[in-house]
Design a protein around this motif. Structure first.
Motif, PDB file in Angstrom:
ATOM      1  N   LEU A 601     139.184  17.208   0.612  1.00  0.00           N
ATOM      2  CA  LEU A 601     138.883  17.782  -0.701  1.00  0.00           C
ATOM      3  C   LEU A 601     139.750  18.988  -1.029  1.00  0.00           C
ATOM      4  O   LEU A 601     140.254  19.125  -2.144  1.00  0.00           O
ATOM      5  N   LYS A 661     140.879  18.309  -8.517  1.00  0.00           N
ATOM      6  CA  LYS A 661     140.737  16.903  -8.131  1.00  0.00           C
ATOM      7  C   LYS A 661     142.100  16.255  -8.319  1.00  0.00           C
ATOM      8  O   LYS A 661     142.648  16.242  -9.411  1.00  0.00           O
ATOM      9  N   TYR A 666     144.862  13.841  -2.253  1.00  0.00           N
ATOM     10  CA  TYR A 666     143.888  13.199  -1.373  1.00  0.00           C
ATOM     11  C   TYR A 666     144.518  12.010  -0.653  1.00  0.00           C
ATOM     12  O   TYR A 666     144.295  11.798   0.544  1.00  0.00           O
ATOM     13  N   TYR A 721     133.911  14.407  -3.972  1.00  0.00           N
ATOM     14  CA  TYR A 721     134.200  15.522  -4.884  1.00  0.00           C
ATOM     15  C   TYR A 721     132.965  15.879  -5.703  1.00  0.00           C
ATOM     16  O   TYR A 721     132.636  17.063  -5.861  1.00  0.00           O
TER      17      TYR A 721
END
Length: 963
Positions: A601, A661, A666, A721
């Motif tokens: 994250l 994000k 990721y 998330y």
């Protein structure tokens, strides 16, 4: 050019990752070589013209250095941290490279024998005595043997004249008082052979393939410190005595004493104990061994079915001999080398943050090699097992990019900023450095030459020299680092279907050398971490605990902030925060879907800044914050200097409110994790641990097992998330703790500005307790894995109990210490069946009261049953009679000595304050520790052994595969 052996208190700054760069037009090879040659000549002329470069680096004036008539060197320094303690070292300028053909392994064996019978301490008396005054074997009392050196480590109390005298007597015995009795030698063979056994496995087998290449043509390739088992089993005492007599002599020794005592007293102790040692009339010449040059590239590829990690190592050894750092010019050159390493490693780190990165991690640096007089520039990378050629290409390309275009001014300025910050922090903390951090520089000065200046000199000279270093100087370095001769390339890793060949490896090298490579682009990062900040909150209540010296603030949104101001470190503030909940509030499905995604994250960065941007933004700031979602709490940990404290508060705010994000970031994390875990089960110990966990978690609906590639592919980033944001969305039940050089007024201001305005619902959550319980009763499991004759034994007690009791917890912990002493005495010293092992006991209060106790030791398969029986006999003895008075005293003295130092440690205070809060215990009880230890009896330990070491335990044994 000088070998980089000077002591740097800020050396850890060299391998940090940030980011970087500039651009220029690619020139032809001929043009480039001409320009590089001109640049190098200009750089050398410019540097030689600088005033003061030939000035010798002065020894720290607070250090007393001398040489006795017999040739022994000594260094003495007063240092008040920790109080009432002195760090003693005996350095012997002799190691395994000096062994004769029939002595391979005996330099290391000799180290062992100095703990097994000397003039003033019969076998085991030395360890017994030191344990009796609180010095733990292995943790405090220790030694090591390398190729060129043997160093003995002894911390001793300095406030007791008798203990101090005994400490110097031990050091003197190590120097010339080893008895080397045949029965003691024979007893120790088993211990050393077990140490040798512990080192066997995939890495050892691959080393046998790669070391002849890495140490090509050198005696180092033939003299690994552990030696040969057949020699260790069969050598006669006379062979060991020959090594001892040849190399343990005063002209090859140094005594170093740093600690809380008058230097005159320490110096006199050295003279009293070591002047009596006679010099050798016709000493054997102490040779210095070379790493011979070669005019080609040596390649080695080693694969092993039990290897778990693939690596690539490219090394460019200097063709010339190097010397210690002794002049200001040498030191300045070391700074340039360090700045270069910082900049290239920033670039390599940035590559790891790209989608599908070519390596898991990588680093490059210029520095020493195994040989005293040879430096090398090396690039190292970890990769997927089948990705080594790709990793090699990527590392070489980054080096080639620098060679073609150089670094940019922005990169150099960030590197200088980082260096300045580290040395500034060290300078400000110069009166709070522990003796254990200082003593090593004098050991290395003796062994390798070079200077050992004061921190003041290092700080002042660094600040003076850094501004004079130009980007052209740093760019010129790679022209000397990289060359086609004297190069080695080594691949190690798991067995693959298509093992890389030497031809393929050299083709990559040649292709990169002629490839079209684009220049690096150094993106500009904004100046502010937080662009829009909510209005500050308020402090609604302030409470003080005079006994602990803490202050607790309650903020308008419900957050609490507890501070403990200390003067232990001038440059350190530690932070920890928690709130109840964690993944215990996730459904079983959500937990399983996110457990392997949570680690990725934070790779996305915060507040709109990517991780690469964050690395640049954080350059020169000695601060970090680490958010996490644990089993029953969500947490934040961190550290800072007083100067960077506001940045730490800002990071806390954005990690709780503005985590990015980023699917690509990721994805990069997942790619690296898959590369890393792909072959982990090939390792016998990892496989063994997984099998034990599988058995223990039978029926557990939340057991995810050890991750494989499929598990990472299935991990749900979106859900992870979403749940992270949920866990940090309510600040009202967060408790913050800050310990260190804190200013209350500053903490109050920053708390209102960055914590009191965090979103809050006013609700106080509590963790959930799982309905699943581990099965109990005696359980036995034997796992067959691995080709070496190696075993591992574990005995585990882990179960819920009715109530938690703090006094019982201390006794359970002491039970582990007492059993460890007996395991070493019986299984190691009497049976010769293990090299190391021990026991550990603990109790917990949350989420439910629990008891945990474990015993673990590696050994030979043939000894498993015998050593298990011996351990069970010792447990039965503790249950029947408790520990002896002697062992009880050793445990108590160890606790008290450790606690005395702990009370001057910020981390100790932070951990105790947080754990007391989390477990809702009285924090004031930490001040009663000495009294609790004093009143603890052998019966207390016996009682918990009888009560808790029952039949509800696991006996797990790793055995080699059946042949």
């Amino acid at each position: 050019m000088k070998i980089n052996k000077i002591y740097y208190v800020f050396l850890t700054a060299l391998i940090i990752a940030c980011s970087p760069k500039m651009a220029d037009k690619k020139m032809s090879d001929n043009e480039k070589n001409m320009e590089n040659s001109k640049s190098e000549m200009a750089m050398e002329e410019s540097m030689n013209a600088m005033p003061g470069m030939d000035e010798m680096i002065p020894m720290d004036p607070s250090v007393r250095m001398g040489v006795l008539d017999n040739g022994l060197t000594y260094y003495v320094k007063n240092n008040g941290k920790p109080e009432d303690k002195v760090e003693l070292r005996l350095a012997v300028n002799a190691g395994s490279v000096l062994e004769d053909e029939d002595q391979q392994g005996l330099a290391h064996f000799m180290e062992h024998m100095n703990f097994n019978g000397t003039t003033n301490f019969e076998k085991n008396e030395l360890v017994d005595y030191l344990q009796g005054i609180g010095v733990k074997f292995g943790a405090d009392l220790n030694a090591y043997t390398s190729f060129d050196e043997t160093v003995y480590i002894l911390p001793i109390p300095s406030d007791d004249p008798e203990k101090l005298e005994k400490g110097f007597l031990i050091l003197e015995d190590w120097a010339h008082g080893a008895l080397l009795k045949e029965d003691a030698i024979n007893d120790e063979r088993g211990v050393v052979l077990e140490e040798s056994r512990n080192g066997k496995g995939a890495n050892d087998r691959m080393n046998k393939v790669t070391i002849p290449t890495q140490f090509y043509g050198s005696k180092y390739a033939e003299r690994l410190p552990i030696g040969k088992d057949e020699i260790l089993k069969n050598f006669t005492p006379e062979v060991l005595e020959r090594f001892y007599n040849d190399w343990y002599r005063p002209d090859l020794m140094a005594v170093v004493a740093v600690g809380d005592l008058d230097p005159a007293v320490l110096e006199q102790k050295i003279k009293d104990h070591f002047s009596k040692i006679k010099s050798v009339d016709s000493p054997r010449e102490r040779p210095v061994f070379e790493l011979p040059n070669h005019d080609d590239t040596k390649v080695a590829v080693a694969q092993d079915p039990e290897a778990t990690f693939a690596s690539v190592n490219v090394s460019y050894k200097d063709t010339f001999e190097t010397e210690p750092t002794t002049t200001v010019g040498d030191y300045r050159d070391d700074l340039v080398n360090g700045l270069y390493s910082f900049m290239i490693n920033n670039r390599l780190q940035e590559v790891t943050q790209k989608p599908n990165p070519p390596f898991i991690f990588a680093q490059s640096s210029y520095g020493g090699t195994v040989a005293k007089n040879k430096n090398a520039y090396s690039s190292f990378a970890g990769s997927a097992p089948d990705g080594q050629l790709v990793a090699l290409k990527a590392v070489l390309e980054e080096n080639q990019r620098v060679k073609l275009y150089g670094f940019g001014e922005g990169e150099l300025e960030r590197a200088k900023t980082a260096y300045s910050s580290f040395i500034q922090s060290t300078y400000e903390n110069r009166d709070k450095l522990e003796s254990g951090r200082l003593v090593g520089q004098y050991v290395q000065t003796f062994l390798n030459g070079g200077a050992a200046p004061s921190i003041e000199w290092t700080y002042n000279k660094t600040m003076e020299l850094l501004p004079t270093i130009t980007v052209e100087e740093a760019n010129a370095k790679i022209q000397k680092y990289i060359h086609d001769d004297n190069r080695t390339i080594v691949f190690t890793g798991p067995t693959t279907e298509n093992k890389p060949t030497e031809e393929e490896i050299l083709k990559v090298v040649n292709d990169v050398a002629s490839a079209e490579i684009a220049p690096y682009e150094d993106a500009v990062v904004r100046e502010n971490l937080i662009e829009t900040l909510p209005a500050p909150g308020a402090i609604t209540k302030t409470e003080s605990n005079e006994k602990l010296g803490t202050t607790t603030y309650t903020l308008s949104n419900g957050v609490t902030v507890t501070t403990k101001a200390t003067d232990f470190k001038n440059d350190q503030i530690l932070m920890s925060a928690y709130s109840y909940g964690g993944t215990s509030l996730y459904s079983d499905d959500d937990y399983l879907a996110t457990v392997f995604a949570n680690g990725g994250l934070t790779q996305a960065g915060v507040a709109g800044l990517s991780q690469t941007d964050m690395d640049k933004y954080m350059t020169g700031k000695l601060v970090n914050v680490r958010p996490s979602v644990g089993g029953i709490t969500e947490n934040l940990g961190g550290s800072s200097t007083p100067q960077d404290l506001e940045t730490m508060f800002q990071l806390v705010h954005v990690y709780m409110t503005d985590l990015n994000k980023d699917e690509e970031a990721y994805g990069s994390f997942i790619s690296k994790q898959k590369s890393f875990v792909g072959r982990m089960m090939s390792n016998p110990q990892t496989y063994f641990g997984n099998e034990v966990n599988e058995m223990r978690n039978e029926g557990n609906p939340r057991y995810a097992g050890f991750p494989d590639e499929a598990a990472y592919d299935a991990a749900d980033y979106d859900k992870a998330y979403e749940l992270y944001k949920e866990r940090f969305s309510n600040a009202s039940d967060f408790n913050f703790f800050l310990v260190g050089n804190v200013d209350e007024a500053v903490i109050m201001d920053l708390s209102k500005k960055y914590l009191a305005n965090l979103p809050s619902t006013g609700e106080k959550e509590m963790y959930k307790i799982s309905d699943w319980k581990e099965k109990q009763g005696t359980r036995k499991i034997t796992v067959n894995k691995g080709t070496e004759e190696k075993s591992l034994v574990q005995m585990i007690w882990d179960y819920d109990i009715a109530t938690y009791d703090a006094q019982e917890e201390l006794a359970v912990n002491a039970l582990g210490e007492a059993l460890t002493i007996r395991i070493i005495e019986v299984l190691r010293e009497q049976e010769g069946g293990i090299y190391g092992g021990g026991a550990r006991g603990s109790m917990s209060k949350i989420p439910e009261p629990g008891f945990n106790f474990s015993v673990s030791f590696p050994c030979g398969p043939d000894n498993v049953e015998k050593l298990i029986a011996a351990t069970q006999k010792e447990i039965a003895e503790l249950k029947k009679n408790g520990p002896s008075d002697e062992i009880l005293n050793k445990v108590k003295e160890g606790y008290l000595l450790e606690h005395k130092e702990d009370l001057k440690s910020n981390s100790y205070w932070l951990n105790n304050l947080v754990s007391a809060s989390r477990e809702q215990r009285d924090p004031n009880k930490m001040m009663n520790f000495e009294a609790e230890v004093a009143k603890m009896t052998a019966k207390d330990i016996q009682d918990v052994a009888k009560k808790y070491l029952n039949e509800d335990y696991i006996l797990a044994v790793l055995m080699p595969e059946v042949k």
